[in-house]
Every structure is written in structure tokens, then in C-alpha cells.
Design an enzyme around this catalytic site. Structure first.
Site, PDB file in Angstrom:
ATOM      1  CE  LYS A   1      -6.906  -0.189   6.482  1.00 35.17           C
ATOM      2  NZ  LYS A   1      -7.754   0.048   5.301  1.00 35.17           N
TER       3      LYS A   1
ATOM      4  CG  ASP B   1       0.521  -2.404   6.168  1.00 36.52           C
ATOM      5  OD1 ASP B   1      -0.347  -2.651   6.862  1.00 36.52           O
ATOM      6  OD2 ASP B   1       0.368  -1.887   5.023  1.00 36.52           O
TER       7      ASP B   1
ATOM      8  CD  GLN C   1      -6.995  -4.812   4.492  1.00 33.15           C
ATOM      9  OE1 GLN C   1      -7.783  -5.374   4.661  1.00 33.15           O
ATOM     10  NE2 GLN C   1      -7.068  -3.695   3.896  1.00 33.15           N
TER      11      GLN C   1
ATOM     12  CG  HIS D   1      -1.840   0.954   1.389  1.00 37.17           C
ATOM     13  ND1 HIS D   1      -1.536   2.309   1.575  1.00 37.17           N
ATOM     14  CD2 HIS D   1      -3.402   1.059   1.388  1.00 37.17           C
ATOM     15  CE1 HIS D   1      -2.872   2.881   1.723  1.00 37.17           C
ATOM     16  NE2 HIS D   1      -3.793   2.200   1.492  1.00 37.17           N
TER      17      HIS D   1
ATOM     18  CB  CYS E   1      -3.635   3.045  -1.519  1.00 31.99           C
ATOM     19  SG  CYS E   1      -4.917   4.570  -1.179  1.00 31.99           S
TER      20      CYS E   1
END
Ligand code: PLP
Length: 409
Positions: free
Chosen positions: A229, A203, A206, A126, A367
């Protein structure tokens, strides 16, 4: 599966957003990779905080402030346990994943990277895990290098190994691609990175809502995620960093709370994690995140995973059966994310028709422009699934895609 379906039908009732109609149609929300809907327990917790407990933290002079501080710091302990951190001091509160990467890139990066060093990322990142590294690399004369992906959307691990060298000082990659759904092998990639002496940032945007995170077992140096999220509030997120590393890092921003002593001649800084939290923090963000963690843990990640994988498999089968549908990302280990295009149609047009049918998906580059360049498309349509979706939602998606095909091709 019947028991699971009954359980998740109950859970759906926790999300009043799903009772509304859009464009005269029942709302089918398939955009959880962008942000999850918020369950009543989280909204009520934040609302109660504002109504009865709202007070500034770490200012200690009265009952309400002490109570708010206890809630705020209680959330830090809960988040530490949730992601498997050993010490609560390893949890820094920020605005979200993006600010988290910027914090590490600026604080750790500017004091550890120099000309000739390399930062290894992947082609599926991303922008939030690309641009902060490019900005820091430009300042110090370092280079950002990206490992490629295979045609099925998995990371090309051989290319990743090839691009690791003694020049690599930071390896920053996503645990799960927000477009392809690919789940990367975090422990393996971390081990490979550590073998060349690089630090690792994962990261977690998700992954946090899908499966159990264990930063200690994975041995990652930094882990970042956003609460919105994970069924929690907007504008709140977390940086996990190994305590020994955080203690060597300079502050990211200056101001109140991050100091030990200030005089007009100079300042000494607070201990970690407070050194990285300048100014009044997002107190209700922390409190709401605590409630969100309780919500997902009460269901249990084993059930969440089994249910979401059933939805993903069902959706993949149904969508693949529609002529002219091309799916991007068929990795063996995937999160509940399904990107596709209708051959010959623009992703925005498909997204608009789906919206008119009440089906909320994301259409665009998500993104991830370097990934779009690799796939050779300007964008995709992305459906993403969560605990409040059902097979009926997938059927609505499929019906809407069939209609889009009739109208556009
Ligand atoms: N990384 C990934 C994989 C994401 O999916 C996102 C959001 O879509 C981000 C980073 C950025 O998250 P935020 O906008 O909450 O900072």
C-alpha cells in the site's frame, strides 16, 4: 496548485500500468486503498536484485550473500528512520499488516492477557485488526470491546474514554479508516490508553502512503503496515515495537535465523528483531520497500498531502452534486478515500458499471463487516486517490457514476 499539478503529471509517467486500456477505455485507477500501483523505480530495483544480487541473507560465506545482507539490513535502517523509530532493532519484517497484528496478538497477547482483561478496538477496524484479537481473547478468556463512531464517521472519543478502564490491557485502532477515510487522533488516543496502563497498537495500513508517521512522537507501542500500500512489493510488511517491550516477548514462529543455539534438548533464541523472523525472509520485499520509501520521500509528504486533499475535496464536491449519491465518512480530518452508494442500487452493480467505463474502484464490505453493520448497508463503492491520479480521473469517475444512475435507477 499549478506547480503541483505539473509535478504530479510527471510522477504519473512513473506508472506504466496507467498507459493501458481496460474494456476499450483508458484505465482510471481509483483503488489505491486496496493496493497502490508500483512505480518503475521500485520494479527496476526488485528486478535488478533478482538479476544480479539474488542471494540468501545472514549466511555470510560469500560476496553476494554479504551484499544482499547489507541491502536487507540497510532497508531495516531506512524503514526505522521513515517511521521515526529510535532503534533499527524495533523493526520486524513480516508479510504485511495482517501478519503483523497476528504476531503481536499471539506473542504479546498470549503472554500478557488473561481472563477478564479487555482489548479495546473501534467500530471502524479492518478485519485484520479484529479477528486476531478475537482469536487470542477466546484462548485466554479476555474480551474484545469496540468504541463506536459518530454519524460523520469520526471516532466517538467520549465512547472510547468510557470503554477504557483498568481492565483494558491493549488498545488497537487504525490511524486511518480504509472505508470512511477518517484519520484518528493517534497521539490523543495513545495518551488516553496509556493513562489506564494499556499498550497501544496502531494499524498503519492506510496512513503510510499519505502522511509522515512518527512512532516515537506518537508514543505508540506497536505500529504495523504493508509495503504494497506504499508503492512497494506484495507480501512484505513491518511491525514496529518499542525495544523494551519486544525484548520481553516470546517468538512467534520457530525455525532457522530466530535462534541463538539449538540442541536436541532445547533452544535459546536470537536477539530482537531476529527472534521474530524465522526462516528465509522476503529479501526483495525489503529492498523494494527501501526503493518505495525513497520514491515517496523524494516527492515529499507535504506535497503528497496537499495534492491528495485537493483531489478528495474536488471528488467530494462533484459526487455530492449527483442526485441519489450518499457519501459515508465526512470527518474533518480525512485521508484520500471516498465511500458512497447510489440510493436504491446495489454497490456491486455500480462497481461493475464503473469497471466497464474503465474506472477501477472497490465495491463490497472492504473487510469491515462490523462497520457495514453500523452504517446499515451490506457494502459501499470506494474510490481512493493517490499520487498518480488527477482531476480528470475524478471527472471520469463522476461521468461513470452518472451513467450508473441512469442505468440502475
Ligand atoms: N488494515 C487496514 C486499515 C487496511 O486497509 C488493510 C488492507 O486493506 C489491512 C489492515 C490489511 O492489510 P494486508 O491485507 O496488507 O495485510
Amino acid at each position: 496548485m499549478d506547480n503541483l499539478n505539473a509535478l504530479f503529471a510527471e510522477i504519473r509517467n512513473e506508472f506504466p500500468a496507467l498507459t493501458q486500456k481496460v474494456h476499450g477505455k483508458k484505465l482510471v485507477y481509483l483503488d489505491s486503498a486496496a493496493t497502490t500501483l508500483k512505480p518503475k523505480v521500485v520494479v527496476e530495483r526488485v528486478s535488478n536484485f533478482y538479476l544480479y544480487e539474488s542471494s540468501n541473507v545472514h549466511r555470510g560465506a560469500h560476496f553476494l550473500s554479504d551484499a544482499a545482507t547489507a541491502q536487507f539490513e540497510g532497508a531495516r535502517h531506512s524503514i526505522a528512520r521513515f517511521i521515526g523509530a529510535e532503534h533499527f532493532e524495533e523493526i520486524i519484517f513480516v508479510r504485511g499488516t495482517t501478519e503483523g497484528v497476528n504476531l503481536v496478538a499471539n506473542s504479546w497477547g498470549l503472554s500478557n492477557l488473561k481472563a477478564g482483561d479487555e482489548i479495546l478496538i473501534t467500530e471502524m477496524e479492518h478485519h485484520g485488526n479484529i479477528v486476531p484479537w478475537q482469536m487470542v481473547a477466546e484462548k485466554v478468556g479476555a474480551k474484545v470491546v469496540a468504541a463506536g463512531i459518530l454519524d460523520n464517521g469520526e471516532l466517538d472519543v467520549e465512547d472510547f474514554k468510557k470503554k477504557l478502564s483498568s481492565k483494558t490491557k491493549m488498545v488497537a485502532f487504525t490511524a486511518c479508516s480504509n472505508v470512511l477515510g477518517t484519520n484518528n487522533d493517534v497521539p490523543l488516543l495513545t495518551k488516553l490508553a496509556h493513562q489506564v496502563g494499556a499498550k497501544v497498537l496502531v494499524d498503519g495500513a492506510q496512513i503510510v502512503s499519505q502522511s509522515k508517521v512518527d512512532v516515537k512522537a506518537w508514543d505508540v507501542d506497536f505500529f504495523v503496515f504493508s509495503s504494497h500500500k506504499l508503492f512497494g512489493p506484495f507480501g512484505f510488511g513491518v511491525v514496529y515495537g518499542k525495544k523494551a517491550i519486544l525484548e520481553t516477548m516470546p517468538p512467534y514462529q520457530g525455525g532457522g535465523s530466530m535462534i541463538s543455539k539449538v540442541s536436541l534438548e532445547g533452544t535459546t533464541y536470537n536477539d530482537v528483531p531476529f527472534r521474530f523472523e524465522a526462516g528465509t525472509p522476503h529479501v526483495e520485499g525489503a529492498v523494494g520497500t527501501h526503493a518505495a520509501i525513497n520514491f515517496i520521500e523524494k516527492i515529499g509528504f507535504d506535497k503528497v498531502h496537499a495534492y491528495e486533499m485537493d483531489l478528495l475535496q474536488y471528488a467530494t464536491e462533484k459526487l455530492s452534486a449527483i442526485p441519489d449519491v450518499k457519501i459515508y465518512g465526512t470527518a474533518a480530518n480525512k485521508g484520500p478515500i471516498l465511500s458512497f452508494n447510489l440510493k436504491g442500487a446495489h454497490h456491486s452493480d455500480v462497481g461493475q458499471i464503473l469497471d466497464q467505463e474503465g474506472v477501477a474502484v472497490r465495491a463490497g464490505h472492504h473487510c469491515t463487516q462490523p462497520l457495514m453493520a453500523r452504517l446499515g448497508v451490506p457494502g459501499t463503492v470506494r474510490a481512493s486517490f493517490s499520487v498518480y491520479n488527477s482531476r480528470e480521473d475524478v471527472d471520469s469517475l463522476v461521468k461513470a457514476v452518472v451513467k450508473a444512475r441512469e442505468l440502475l435507477l
